[in-house]
Design a protein around this motif. Structure first.
Motif, PDB file in Angstrom:
ATOM      1  N   SER A 111      -4.707   4.797   5.042  1.00 40.34           N
ATOM      2  CA  SER A 111      -3.300   5.064   4.770  1.00 40.34           C
ATOM      3  C   SER A 111      -2.487   3.798   4.961  1.00 40.34           C
ATOM      4  O   SER A 111      -2.885   2.895   5.698  1.00 40.34           O
ATOM      5  N   ARG A 153       2.363   6.747   2.597  1.00 39.30           N
ATOM      6  CA  ARG A 153       3.105   7.877   3.148  1.00 39.30           C
ATOM      7  C   ARG A 153       4.407   7.395   3.774  1.00 39.30           C
ATOM      8  O   ARG A 153       4.573   6.217   4.039  1.00 39.30           O
ATOM      9  N   TRP A 205      -1.166  12.954   9.550  1.00 40.01           N
ATOM     10  CA  TRP A 205      -1.642  14.339   9.518  1.00 40.01           C
ATOM     11  C   TRP A 205      -0.611  15.248   8.852  1.00 40.01           C
ATOM     12  O   TRP A 205      -0.945  16.307   8.344  1.00 40.01           O
ATOM     13  N   GLU A 206       0.648  14.817   8.835  1.00 43.32           N
ATOM     14  CA  GLU A 206       1.716  15.587   8.202  1.00 43.32           C
ATOM     15  C   GLU A 206       1.899  15.223   6.727  1.00 43.32           C
ATOM     16  O   GLU A 206       2.720  15.821   6.041  1.00 43.32           O
ATOM     17  N   ASP A 207       1.128  14.247   6.239  1.00 43.89           N
ATOM     18  CA  ASP A 207       1.168  13.877   4.831  1.00 43.89           C
ATOM     19  C   ASP A 207       0.097  14.700   4.106  1.00 43.89           C
ATOM     20  O   ASP A 207      -1.098  14.574   4.395  1.00 43.89           O
ATOM     21  N   GLU A 208       0.509  15.526   3.179  1.00 43.88           N
ATOM     22  CA  GLU A 208      -0.418  16.469   2.541  1.00 43.88           C
ATOM     23  C   GLU A 208      -1.586  15.784   1.851  1.00 43.88           C
ATOM     24  O   GLU A 208      -2.735  16.224   1.970  1.00 43.88           O
ATOM     25  N   ALA A 209      -1.328  14.708   1.115  1.00 43.87           N
ATOM     26  CA  ALA A 209      -2.406  14.046   0.366  1.00 43.87           C
ATOM     27  C   ALA A 209      -3.428  13.405   1.301  1.00 43.87           C
ATOM     28  O   ALA A 209      -4.647  13.527   1.090  1.00 43.87           O
ATOM     29  N   THR A 210      -2.951  12.728   2.327  1.00 41.09           N
ATOM     30  CA  THR A 210      -3.863  12.064   3.265  1.00 41.09           C
ATOM     31  C   THR A 210      -4.690  13.091   4.028  1.00 41.09           C
ATOM     32  O   THR A 210      -5.909  12.963   4.145  1.00 41.09           O
ATOM     33  N   ARG A 211      -4.025  14.096   4.538  1.00 37.60           N
ATOM     34  CA  ARG A 211      -4.726  15.139   5.285  1.00 37.60           C
ATOM     35  C   ARG A 211      -5.740  15.845   4.385  1.00 37.60           C
ATOM     36  O   ARG A 211      -6.869  16.121   4.807  1.00 37.60           O
ATOM     37  N   ALA A 212      -5.371  16.129   3.140  1.00 33.60           N
ATOM     38  CA  ALA A 212      -6.288  16.788   2.204  1.00 33.60           C
ATOM     39  C   ALA A 212      -7.533  15.939   1.968  1.00 33.60           C
ATOM     40  O   ALA A 212      -8.651  16.464   1.877  1.00 33.60           O
TER      41      ALA A 212
END
Length: 195
Positions: A43, A70, A76-83
């Motif tokens: 990230s 991000r 962890w609160e970034d949808e793409a990274t967490r996904a």
């Protein structure tokens, strides 16, 4: 492997360790992931306005990895990274990055809450000061994260220097990034197989 904001603009702010050593350790972590087929998610944050892109030596080692840009501090609160992390299908995360106090500790703490096993490569993380870096490491450890070093991470994966399929890659990483240990490996090779 989760590489958090390994960017020059943030390295400028890292005062907890020598910046060249931090960069070398981050590259050793990335090379280790490559050598052992560990999936990598990277990230970046504020890459266009302050922090810059992923550091060039990391881009060279990880040419196929496109960092997730991000806005928030906690990846962890970034949808793409967490996904992307979830899609890797691993329940153990190995994390390194900048800065320890926020961009590293926040996702580590979040992943722990969700039941992940998390290892933090402490010598490939940098904080604003030694005291704030150490406090962040202690906080993560108290929450259940395991502290490790880039060399311990590599050696845990290698396990035995007779594992031929990864020997040369692992040895090369230690020679290039392991200081006196790397010098010792070169010396041993010269003594065993003199030219």
């Amino acid at each position: 492997m989760v590489l958090v904001d390994q960017q020059a603009g943030l390295a400028f702010a890292a005062g907890s360790a020598d910046r060249q050593v931090l960069r070398s350790n981050a590259v050793a972590v990335a090379r280790t992931a490559n050598a052992f087929g560990v999936p990598v998610v990277a990230s970046t944050s504020a890459s266009k306005v302050y922090s810059g892109p992923l550091m060039p030596p990391l881009r060279a080692v990880l040419p196929e990895v496109t960092p997730f840009e991000r806005r928030n501090m906690n990846l962890w609160e970034d949808e793409a990274t967490r996904a992307a992390i979830v899609a890797a299908g691993r329940r153990t995360l190995v994390v390194s990055g900048l800065l320890t106090e926020a961009c590293v500790s926040f996702p580590v703490l979040s992943a722990l809450v969700e039941g992940y096993s998390v290892h933090v490569v402490a010598d490939a993380c940098g904080g604003l000061t030694t005291a704030s870096h150490e406090a962040a490491l202690r906080r993560m450890e108290q929450a259940g994260a395991v502290m490790t070093s880039w060399l311990q991470f590599l050696l845990e994966l290698q396990r035995d220097w007779t594992r031929h399929e990864t020997y040369e890659a692992a040895r090369g990483i230690v020679v290039d990034h392991g200081g006196g240990y790397g010098i010792g490996l070169d010396y041993a090779r010269d003594m065993i197989h003199p030219t």
